[in-house]
Design an enzyme around this catalytic site. Structure first.
Site, PDB file in Angstrom:
ATOM      1  N   GLY A 199      32.786  37.301  37.753  1.00 34.07           N
ATOM      2  CA  GLY A 199      32.277  38.345  36.873  1.00 34.07           C
ATOM      3  C   GLY A 199      31.224  39.189  37.550  1.00 34.07           C
ATOM      4  CB  SER A 227      24.791  31.745  26.190  1.00 33.15           C
ATOM      5  OG  SER A 227      24.280  32.432  25.068  1.00 33.15           O
ATOM      6  CE1 TYR A 280      30.000  34.341  25.697  1.00 28.44           C
ATOM      7  CE2 TYR A 280      28.012  34.052  24.386  1.00 28.44           C
ATOM      8  CZ  TYR A 280      28.631  34.386  25.577  1.00 28.44           C
ATOM      9  OH  TYR A 280      27.863  34.761  26.661  1.00 28.44           O
ATOM     10  CE  LYS A 312      28.438  31.822  27.744  1.00 30.69           C
ATOM     11  NZ  LYS A 312      28.469  31.975  29.215  1.00 30.69           N
TER      12      LYS A 312
END
Length: 261
Positions: free
Chosen positions: A12, A143, A156, A160
């Site tokens: 990324g 995160s 998400y 995480k």
């Protein structure tokens, strides 16, 4: 130039935290294998910036959700540089909606990229480091979503939380091989990905309410990742470094109120 002679593999890497991390490693002396899935022009400009810093870079387009693709990317990086000393799993995907209304294709994509993608990088980097010897360092960008049940972000959040436990498990399994595995929790960071969901007005207004009075910058996260990857952090493994400007603190009580405004 504490990382001179080292090679880092980053996923990324074309925008946001990944891009600034690639630049930070180059400034520290490392050559860079930069994976990206989209934003080709930005990837090309990243390559130019890193070459101007006097470092080598190979651009590696590919989908981290595909294990075979990740293995191929590492093979290409090793062919170019001879070895991989450091790895950063940064790529993520997030669709936001109430879980009972969410499009399941997007829901699964969030998990495939964010959780399985991180595992694919962790597994492939580990196998390469074991094969070449000499230890290594792997940093997983996670995160606060791993521990905070942020609404409209179930996939998400799940992904995480999973990679936090994944990283800690890998750290204990790899300690005897001197491969360090650490986790970074960025707070609310001003990235292109974040701006998919928030306007400039929202970012300014909400950022001003945070303890540090603003959103974080990608380069601030990058410096933490490089720190965890450097020889100075040789005794750090299995830990989580939070870089969030105090967002996990009870910021809503900062002015003496007992409940969020």
């Amino acid at each position: 130039m504490e990382l001179a002679g080292k090679t880092v593999f980053i996923t990324g890497a074309s925008i946001g935290i990944g891009r600034q991390t690639a630049l930070a490693f180059a400034r520290a002396g490392a050559d860079v294998a930069a994976n990206y899935f989209s934003h080709e022009p930005e990837a090309q400009s990243l390559a130019e910036e890193i070459r101007q810093l006097g470092r080598k870079i190979i651009l590696l387009p590919g989908d981290v959700a595909d294990l075979a693709a990740v293995e191929s990317l590492f093979q290409q990086a090793v062919a170019a540089f001879g070895r991989i000393d450091l790895a950063v799993s940064n790529a993520a995907h997030s669709d936001r909606d109430l879980f009972h209304q969410a499009d399941l294709a997007g829901f699964r994509r969030s998990i495939d990229v964010t959780m399985w993608g991180a595992f694919h990088v962790l597994r492939t980097a580990t196998r390469q480091m074991l094969a070449q010897g000499g230890g290594g360092s792997i940093v997983i960008v996670s995160s606060p979503h791993a521990v905070v049940a942020v609404p409209r972000s179930m996939a998400y959040n799940m992904a995480k939380a999973a990679i936090d436990q994944m990283g800690r498990t890998a750290a204990i399994e790899l300690a005897e091989h001197r491969i360090r595995v650490n986790i970074v929790h960025p707070g609310w960071i001003d990235t292109p990905g974040e701006r998919k969901f928030a306007s400039e007005e929202t970012i300014e207004r909400a950022g001003a309410k945070l303890p540090w009075g603003r959103l974080g910058r990608p380069d601030e996260i990058a410096r933490g990742i490089v720190f965890l990857s450097s020889p100075q952090s040789d005794y750090i493994t299995g830990t989580t470094l939070t870089i969030d400007g105090g967002i996990k603190l009870p910021w809503w009580a900062n002015r003496g109120s007992a409940v969020p405004e």
